[in-house]
Design a protein around this motif. Structure first.
Motif, PDB file in Angstrom:
ATOM      1  N   SER A 115      -8.870   5.640   5.090  1.00 48.91           N
ATOM      2  CA  SER A 115      -9.312   4.727   4.037  1.00 48.91           C
ATOM      3  C   SER A 115      -9.111   5.366   2.671  1.00 48.91           C
ATOM      4  N   PHE A 116      -9.238   4.534   1.631  1.00 46.78           N
ATOM      5  CA  PHE A 116      -9.123   5.027   0.263  1.00 46.78           C
ATOM      6  C   PHE A 116      -9.885   4.097  -0.665  1.00 46.78           C
ATOM      7  N   ASN A 117     -10.233   4.611  -1.857  1.00 46.68           N
ATOM      8  CA  ASN A 117     -11.041   3.832  -2.797  1.00 46.68           C
ATOM      9  C   ASN A 117     -10.515   4.049  -4.221  1.00 46.68           C
ATOM     10  N   MET A 177       0.828  -1.201   0.000  1.00 45.86           N
ATOM     11  CA  MET A 177       0.000   0.000   0.000  1.00 45.86           C
ATOM     12  C   MET A 177       0.863   1.252   0.000  1.00 45.86           C
ATOM     13  N   LYS A 178       1.922   1.257   0.802  1.00 39.83           N
ATOM     14  CA  LYS A 178       2.821   2.413   0.831  1.00 39.83           C
ATOM     15  C   LYS A 178       3.519   2.590  -0.512  1.00 39.83           C
ATOM     16  N   SER A 179       3.965   1.506  -1.093  1.00 38.94           N
ATOM     17  CA  SER A 179       4.693   1.583  -2.354  1.00 38.94           C
ATOM     18  C   SER A 179       3.791   2.057  -3.492  1.00 38.94           C
ATOM     19  N   ARG A 180       2.569   1.545  -3.526  1.00 40.09           N
ATOM     20  CA  ARG A 180       1.669   1.866  -4.639  1.00 40.09           C
ATOM     21  C   ARG A 180       1.045   3.255  -4.489  1.00 40.09           C
ATOM     22  N   PHE A 181       0.643   3.635  -3.274  1.00 42.95           N
ATOM     23  CA  PHE A 181      -0.133   4.860  -3.108  1.00 42.95           C
ATOM     24  C   PHE A 181       0.625   5.976  -2.390  1.00 42.95           C
ATOM     25  N   GLY A 237      -0.030   9.833  -0.742  1.00 49.37           N
ATOM     26  CA  GLY A 237      -1.452  10.085  -0.907  1.00 49.37           C
ATOM     27  C   GLY A 237      -2.291   9.499   0.207  1.00 49.37           C
ATOM     28  N   ILE A 238      -1.805   8.424   0.815  1.00 50.91           N
ATOM     29  CA  ILE A 238      -2.546   7.793   1.916  1.00 50.91           C
ATOM     30  C   ILE A 238      -1.718   7.674   3.195  1.00 50.91           C
ATOM     31  N   VAL A 277      -9.725   9.434  -1.377  1.00 52.15           N
ATOM     32  CA  VAL A 277      -8.928   9.251  -0.161  1.00 52.15           C
ATOM     33  C   VAL A 277      -9.608   9.997   0.983  1.00 52.15           C
ATOM     34  N   ALA A 278      -9.705   9.362   2.137  1.00 45.77           N
ATOM     35  CA  ALA A 278     -10.274  10.002   3.321  1.00 45.77           C
ATOM     36  C   ALA A 278      -9.411  11.184   3.754  1.00 45.77           C
ATOM     37  N   ASP A 279     -10.025  12.130   4.447  1.00 45.91           N
ATOM     38  CA  ASP A 279      -9.251  13.265   4.930  1.00 45.91           C
ATOM     39  C   ASP A 279      -9.069  13.259   6.439  1.00 45.91           C
TER      40      ASP A 279
END
Length: 489
Positions: A415-417, A398-402, A405-406, A439-441
């Motif tokens: 959370s994110f979608n 998740m860290k590598s891909r996003f 941003g998250i 992406v949640a804030d």
């Protein structure tokens, strides 16, 4: 609609989950490599650097947002919000972890803890609809951050009170010295626990109600059907002043057939959002100990099953569901997964690539249950004690891909979608981020806390080790018929 009503929507479909055979093979392969049984021997002397960083960043969130004057922790941040009493329990659990990790001095942790327990001990109780923080020793689910009093018309929550008290009981075990403040912590915590009238909340035969409103009375739903309620039931059974009958546990376990499934993996008791498999395990070490139901299943299946192993299987089921991805949501894979109660973009339908999709705002999500493509990092990260061999790669992926941003200074956003990359109308939460999707804030206290706590249980058995000696919980486990493992060692 309050949070509990959202979560209750998931229980009707909790047993309706799909089949997979990959999970057992993965687990067997990992066991062959590590020599571990159910994860119980994976006690790393040193955490992976990225996991250590996540735990510290998430701890620092609690340090930043918890009010030093009162000990109240907001439900969410940075959006202004009320206090979540469960988040307070998690914050109290974090302070000793900070001491052990050298992120906080013992003096500061002790001061913060004493401030909190004094504050809760002094908050007014009573049946009035306003001007109180609780009734019969229970507390309202949400409290005003400035006054500590009931927030609007939310419910007196039995389970959130249990999570608050569990954090306090852990604090009382940790602060075991002769320092006057540590003596006071232990005294006030026990007094707060002993004044809870658990038996008052049993209004239907051998079932504890989910809550109460002064305006309308007891909530119609009880703690029944497998979910996060084990901790609540055991605290109620173990009370030295207002205990409930052990038949409450037997009635609870009598419903297990409704949750027993092998869809998406090995046979286990299922509760769709993964937090139901995490919360009680933050405080109670279920490895190797069994009640009558688990002993019966072990005999019938010919393989050991306990509640820890049950949660491990539930984690693998989440991974298998994301791998199969029956809803064809963007971003799901065997390395990017995790469904639980979390924020979502809003309550609306939108057509994406010719398919009408339904999205939700805050809701409990699980495999096949209100799944709208929203991934919550806490779902995987807080499962690290159960299945580190699949959780750590998920966190890294998740860290590598996003990336940023998250993942921020305070750990993962809630959370994110990845499916929702364009919004035709307004969003209830969060924003659309290029290259990621929605992406949640905010960060949510009840999602942040388990990341810190379960990471520490994974790395050192820290919370479990102290709580194995907690006399009230030990009394409850004995009454409920648990045997084996550390109970008889």
């Amino acid at each position: 609609m309050n949070r509990r009503n959202f979560l209750m929507r998931t229980t009707a479909g909790a047993a309706a989950l799909a089949v997979g055979g990959m999970v057992a093979g993965q687990a067997a392969a990992q066991q062959a490599v590590t020599g571990a049984v159910n994860g119980t021997e994976r006690r790393p002397l040193r955490l992976d650097r990225e996991i250590n960083e996540l735990q510290e960043r998430t701890f620092r969130w609690f340090e930043k947002v918890t009010d030093r004057r009162t000990g109240l922790t907001p439900d969410r941040w940075p959006t202004p919000s009320f206090c979540s009493i469960a988040a307070v329990g998690f914050a109290l659990t974090c302070w000793p972890i900070g001491v052990e990790r050298r992120w906080m001095s013992r003096d500061e942790a002790r001061e913060r803890t004493l401030t909190t327990v004094r504050y809760f001990h002094s908050l007014p109780q009573g049946p009035e609809a306003t001007g109180t923080a609780g009734h019969k020793g229970f507390f309202y689910h949400f409290l005003e951050m400035e006054t500590g009093l009931r927030y609007r018309t939310n419910e007196l929550s039995t389970v959130d009170t249990a999570l608050l008290i569990a954090g306090m009981l852990f604090s009382a075990r940790y602060f075991d010295g002769d320092h006057p403040d540590e003596v006071e912590i232990r005294s006030r915590v026990q007094a707060l626990y002993e004044r809870i009238e658990w038996d008052w909340a049993v209004i239907r035969d051998n079932r504890i109600t989910m809550g109460w409103h002064p305006e309308s009375g007891f909530i119609r739903s009880d703690w029944h059907v497998y979910n996060e309620g084990m901790l609540l039931l055991l605290l109620a059974i173990g009370s030295p002043t207002h205990p409930v009958s052990v038949n409450v546990w037997h009635e609870w376990a009598a419903s297990y057939d409704e949750s027993w499934t092998d869809r998406w993996g090995s046979w286990h008791l299922n509760f769709a959002p993964i937090f139901g498999h995490q919360y009680s395990h933050m405080y109670i070490d279920f490895r190797g100990i069994q009640d009558a139901w688990m002993r019966g299943q072990t005999a019938q299946m010919g393989e050991h099953l306990d509640y820890f192993e049950n949660s491990r299987r539930a984690v693998y089921a989440q991974q298998k569901y994301a791998h199969d991805n029956p809803g064809q949501w963007a971003g799901y894979s065997s390395e990017t997964w995790g469904l639980t109660a979390c924020d979502g973009p809003g309550d609306f339908k939108q057509t994406i690539n010719g398919v009408e999709r339904e999205f939700f705002s805050y809701s409990a999500r699980g495999p096949g249950d209100r799944d709208d493509g929203t991934i919550a990092p806490t779902a995987a990260a807080s499962s690290i004690a159960f299945a580190p061999e699949i959780v750590i790669p998920c966190i890294k992926a998740m860290k590598s891909r996003f990336g940023a941003g998250i993942y921020t200074e305070w750990g993962f956003l809630d959370s994110f979608n990845p499916t929702l990359t364009v919004r035709d109308g307004p969003l209830q939460h969060g924003k659309i981020v290029d290259g990621i999707g929605w992406v949640a804030d905010d960060y949510l206290g009840i999602d942040q806390g388990p990341i810190v706590c379960m990471t520490e249980n994974h790395r050192s058995d820290f919370i479990w080790r102290y709580m194995r000696g907690e006399p009230n919980i030990r009394r409850a486990l004995d009454k409920a018929g648990f045997t084996g493992g550390w109970l008889t060692a």
